[in-house]
Design a protein around this motif. Structure first.
Motif, PDB file in Angstrom:
ATOM      1  N   THR A  15       0.850  -1.190   0.000  1.00  0.00           N
ATOM      2  CA  THR A  15       0.000   0.000   0.000  1.00  0.00           C
ATOM      3  C   THR A  15       0.884   1.238   0.000  1.00  0.00           C
ATOM      4  O   THR A  15       1.765   1.386   0.859  1.00  0.00           O
ATOM      5  CB  THR A  15      -0.920   0.022   1.232  1.00  0.00           C
ATOM      6  N   GLN A  68     -11.428  -1.280   1.035  1.00  0.00           N
ATOM      7  CA  GLN A  68     -10.360  -2.023   1.689  1.00  0.00           C
ATOM      8  C   GLN A  68     -10.543  -3.534   1.566  1.00  0.00           C
ATOM      9  O   GLN A  68      -9.577  -4.268   1.303  1.00  0.00           O
ATOM     10  CB  GLN A  68     -10.281  -1.626   3.172  1.00  0.00           C
ATOM     11  N   ARG A  94      -9.483  -4.507  -1.836  1.00  0.00           N
ATOM     12  CA  ARG A  94      -8.022  -4.429  -1.984  1.00  0.00           C
ATOM     13  C   ARG A  94      -7.354  -5.701  -1.477  1.00  0.00           C
ATOM     14  O   ARG A  94      -6.481  -6.275  -2.140  1.00  0.00           O
ATOM     15  CB  ARG A  94      -7.467  -3.247  -1.193  1.00  0.00           C
ATOM     16  N   ASP A  98      -0.975  -6.249   5.775  1.00  0.00           N
ATOM     17  CA  ASP A  98      -2.321  -5.683   5.837  1.00  0.00           C
ATOM     18  C   ASP A  98      -3.164  -6.075   4.639  1.00  0.00           C
ATOM     19  O   ASP A  98      -4.373  -5.823   4.619  1.00  0.00           O
ATOM     20  CB  ASP A  98      -2.255  -4.151   5.916  1.00  0.00           C
ATOM     21  N   LEU A  99      -2.531  -6.693   3.625  1.00  0.00           N
ATOM     22  CA  LEU A  99      -3.255  -7.114   2.428  1.00  0.00           C
ATOM     23  C   LEU A  99      -3.330  -8.634   2.322  1.00  0.00           C
ATOM     24  O   LEU A  99      -3.789  -9.163   1.309  1.00  0.00           O
ATOM     25  CB  LEU A  99      -2.561  -6.561   1.170  1.00  0.00           C
ATOM     26  N   LEU A 132     -11.280  -8.995   7.517  1.00  0.00           N
ATOM     27  CA  LEU A 132     -11.514  -7.548   7.510  1.00  0.00           C
ATOM     28  C   LEU A 132     -12.859  -7.165   8.099  1.00  0.00           C
ATOM     29  O   LEU A 132     -13.042  -6.038   8.559  1.00  0.00           O
ATOM     30  CB  LEU A 132     -11.439  -7.022   6.074  1.00  0.00           C
TER      31      LEU A 132
END
Length: 247
Positions: free
Chosen positions: A10, A54, A57, A80-81, A95
């Motif tokens: 990101t 998000q 993503r 985070d992905l 998430l």
């Protein structure tokens, strides 16, 4: 020859970028996952717009990393992905943290053993200011307002969210005072159990069948005294009629 090293991360702007490979195979896999290809004086690269939600993503980046690794590319994926890191026993929905909290609350409701315990859990649903229903109503109402701010022509879609918010409000009105009744639910069950415990038990069928009848008792008493009793226990014989005298 080792495969190129690809980094998916990101950026400070909020967009997600994939850098490190410029060959056609990696480009095809990234585009298939959902990345947009950009070719400028920086070269070939792939990115997701900063307006991408998000959850989307994470789904796109994780899927791209899986396909690239299967094609023997080395991939450095931002934690985070990475859906595999976001999904844990404590956070089973990744998430969707709000959904995870409601799921945990549902388990708490299911495990309640008393009316007071159930009421305490349900309070997180029904609290007029901080409960799940109030937060949901507010979120739906705000979504409708935001749709109108973004597009005046999308009033029909905004109205749908407004109607949904009203349905939640109706559910709140229907459940006003339910917590007080839940507190009494366990007491009512205990009272009912106590009444059942104090009530006399029905006679056992076998005992009733073996019970001696009053008539049988009378026969036993007469037998003990040596006195025959007519009409009870023995059939009466025909009456004796004297035969005519012979001359």
């Amino acid at each position: 020859m080792p495969a190129p090293y690809i980094t998916i991360s990101t950026e400070p702007s909020g967009s997600v970028s994939a850098k490190g490979a410029s060959d056609d195979l990696s480009a095809t896999l990234l585009k298939h996952a959902g990345f947009q290809q950009i070719e400028d004086w920086y070269g070939r690269r792939h990115r997701l717009a900063s307006t991408t939600p998000q959850a989307q993503r994470v789904a796109i980046a994780s899927h791209a990393a899986e396909m690239l690794r299967a094609a023997r590319y080395s991939v450095d994926l931002d934690p985070d992905l990475d859906t595999s890191r976001l999904t844990t026993p404590a956070n089973p929905l990744g998430l969707y943290t709000a959904g995870s909290e409601v799921l945990r609350l549902t388990d708490q409701i299911r495990a309640a053993e008393t009316g007071s315990g159930l009421a305490q859990a349900v309070d997180h649903l029904l609290h007029p200011e901080h409960g799940v229903l109030e937060r949901l109503r507010e979120a739906l109402e705000t979504t409708g307002e935001q749709i109108t701010d973004l597009d005046n022509e999308a009033y029909a879609l905004a109205d749908r969210f407004g109607f949904a918010a009203e349905f939640v409000s109706a559910a709140q009105s229907e459940l006003v005072g339910a917590e007080r009744e839940l507190h009494r639910a366990n007491d009512s069950r205990q009272d009912h159990t106590g009444v059942q415990t104090q009530s006399p038990a029905p006679p056992d069928a076998r005992s009733a069948a073996l019970a001696t009848s009053p008539a049988a008792d009378k026969v036993k008493a007469s037998s003990a005294l040596g006195t025959p009793t007519q009409g009870v226990g023995t059939a009466a014989g025909p009456p004796q009629v004297s035969s005519p005298r012979t001359r």
